[in-house]
Design a protein around this motif. Sequence first.
Motif, PDB file in Angstrom:
ATOM      1  N   ASP A   1      -0.923  14.005   2.213  1.00  0.00           N
ATOM      2  CA  ASP A   1      -2.112  13.399   2.799  1.00  0.00           C
ATOM      3  C   ASP A   1      -1.702  12.682   4.096  1.00  0.00           C
ATOM      4  O   ASP A   1      -1.572  11.455   4.122  1.00  0.00           O
ATOM      5  CB  ASP A   1      -2.741  12.410   1.810  1.00  0.00           C
TER       6      ASP A   1
ATOM      7  N   LEU B   1       1.906   3.803  12.293  1.00  0.00           N
ATOM      8  CA  LEU B   1       0.830   3.259  11.456  1.00  0.00           C
ATOM      9  C   LEU B   1      -0.348   2.908  12.370  1.00  0.00           C
ATOM     10  O   LEU B   1      -1.495   3.228  12.096  1.00  0.00           O
ATOM     11  CB  LEU B   1       1.311   2.029  10.685  1.00  0.00           C
TER      12      LEU B   1
ATOM     13  N   TRP C   1      -1.276  10.759   7.577  1.00  0.00           N
ATOM     14  CA  TRP C   1      -1.956   9.570   8.074  1.00  0.00           C
ATOM     15  C   TRP C   1      -2.541   9.809   9.462  1.00  0.00           C
ATOM     16  O   TRP C   1      -1.910  10.426  10.321  1.00  0.00           O
ATOM     17  CB  TRP C   1      -0.962   8.414   8.145  1.00  0.00           C
TER      18      TRP C   1
ATOM     19  N   GLY D   1       8.343   5.720   5.611  1.00  0.00           N
ATOM     20  CA  GLY D   1       7.792   7.071   5.617  1.00  0.00           C
ATOM     21  C   GLY D   1       8.473   7.941   6.641  1.00  0.00           C
ATOM     22  O   GLY D   1       9.675   7.817   6.894  1.00  0.00           O
TER      23      GLY D   1
ATOM     24  N   LEU E   1       0.598   5.033   0.878  1.00  0.00           N
ATOM     25  CA  LEU E   1      -0.200   6.099   1.473  1.00  0.00           C
ATOM     26  C   LEU E   1       0.188   7.429   0.831  1.00  0.00           C
ATOM     27  O   LEU E   1       1.095   7.485   0.017  1.00  0.00           O
ATOM     28  CB  LEU E   1       0.020   6.130   2.991  1.00  0.00           C
ATOM     29  N   GLY E   2      -0.447   8.519   1.224  1.00  0.00           N
ATOM     30  CA  GLY E   2      -0.293   9.802   0.552  1.00  0.00           C
ATOM     31  C   GLY E   2       0.902  10.654   0.913  1.00  0.00           C
ATOM     32  O   GLY E   2       1.092  11.716   0.340  1.00  0.00           O
TER      33      GLY E   2
ATOM     34  N   ILE F   1       0.855  -1.190   0.000  1.00  0.00           N
ATOM     35  CA  ILE F   1       0.000   0.000   0.000  1.00  0.00           C
ATOM     36  C   ILE F   1       0.889   1.237   0.000  1.00  0.00           C
ATOM     37  O   ILE F   1       1.846   1.315   0.769  1.00  0.00           O
ATOM     38  CB  ILE F   1      -0.905   0.045   1.244  1.00  0.00           C
TER      39      ILE F   1
ATOM     40  N   VAL G   1       3.946  -0.997   3.623  1.00  0.00           N
ATOM     41  CA  VAL G   1       3.125   0.208   3.637  1.00  0.00           C
ATOM     42  C   VAL G   1       4.099   1.374   3.538  1.00  0.00           C
ATOM     43  O   VAL G   1       4.898   1.608   4.437  1.00  0.00           O
ATOM     44  CB  VAL G   1       2.270   0.320   4.917  1.00  0.00           C
ATOM     45  N   SER G   2       4.059   2.085   2.422  1.00  0.00           N
ATOM     46  CA  SER G   2       4.958   3.218   2.211  1.00  0.00           C
ATOM     47  C   SER G   2       4.168   4.522   2.224  1.00  0.00           C
ATOM     48  O   SER G   2       2.939   4.519   2.186  1.00  0.00           O
ATOM     49  CB  SER G   2       5.704   3.063   0.888  1.00  0.00           C
ATOM     50  N   GLY G   3       4.887   5.634   2.282  1.00  0.00           N
ATOM     51  CA  GLY G   3       4.231   6.942   2.263  1.00  0.00           C
ATOM     52  C   GLY G   3       3.568   7.331   3.561  1.00  0.00           C
ATOM     53  O   GLY G   3       2.744   8.250   3.601  1.00  0.00           O
ATOM     54  N   LEU G   4       3.920   6.643   4.664  1.00  0.00           N
ATOM     55  CA  LEU G   4       3.370   7.004   5.969  1.00  0.00           C
ATOM     56  C   LEU G   4       3.916   8.372   6.359  1.00  0.00           C
ATOM     57  O   LEU G   4       5.127   8.590   6.312  1.00  0.00           O
ATOM     58  CB  LEU G   4       3.775   5.957   7.011  1.00  0.00           C
ATOM     59  N   TYR G   5       3.052   9.295   6.727  1.00  0.00           N
ATOM     60  CA  TYR G   5       3.492  10.621   7.156  1.00  0.00           C
ATOM     61  C   TYR G   5       2.620  11.096   8.308  1.00  0.00           C
ATOM     62  O   TYR G   5       1.399  11.206   8.178  1.00  0.00           O
ATOM     63  CB  TYR G   5       3.421  11.640   6.011  1.00  0.00           C
TER      64      TYR G   5
END
Length: 142
Positions: free
Chosen positions: A26, A62, A28, A78, A21-22, A19, A49-53
Amino acid sequence: DVNNGNTYEGKTVTLTADIALGGESDPWTPIGTDSASFKGTFDGGKHVVSGLYIASGSSVGLFGSVNGGTVKNLVVRGEVTGSSNVAGVVGSLTAGTVENCGNEANVSGGSNVGGVVGAVNGASTVRGCAPACRRYSPACIV
């Protein structure tokens, strides 16, 4: 759903694909809060799960708060910043289990800061995890 009171206790959620993420565009919202914790089983299926911010808060990752639940077989990438109980995978773990998880997120905070888990409370177990797993296999899972 968890943050609104559905604890997922007795249920298993399995990730079937990576997944994205934004990221910063965007941010989290962590799964689970101190007053509404995740209590089920989350099996990442050895996915990423990438793009965790996350830019602020306490009990952030997460998963923000896991109480009596399990998070396993997952890699997170992220950036996570918070005040306390800060991590890539689980910010605050109480009487739960985190296993075979890897963190490649940049994590920073004030107190109880960790790569995979920020704060561990009660009879919890963290095993088979790597705080910076880039040096392991591409899937980063033992």
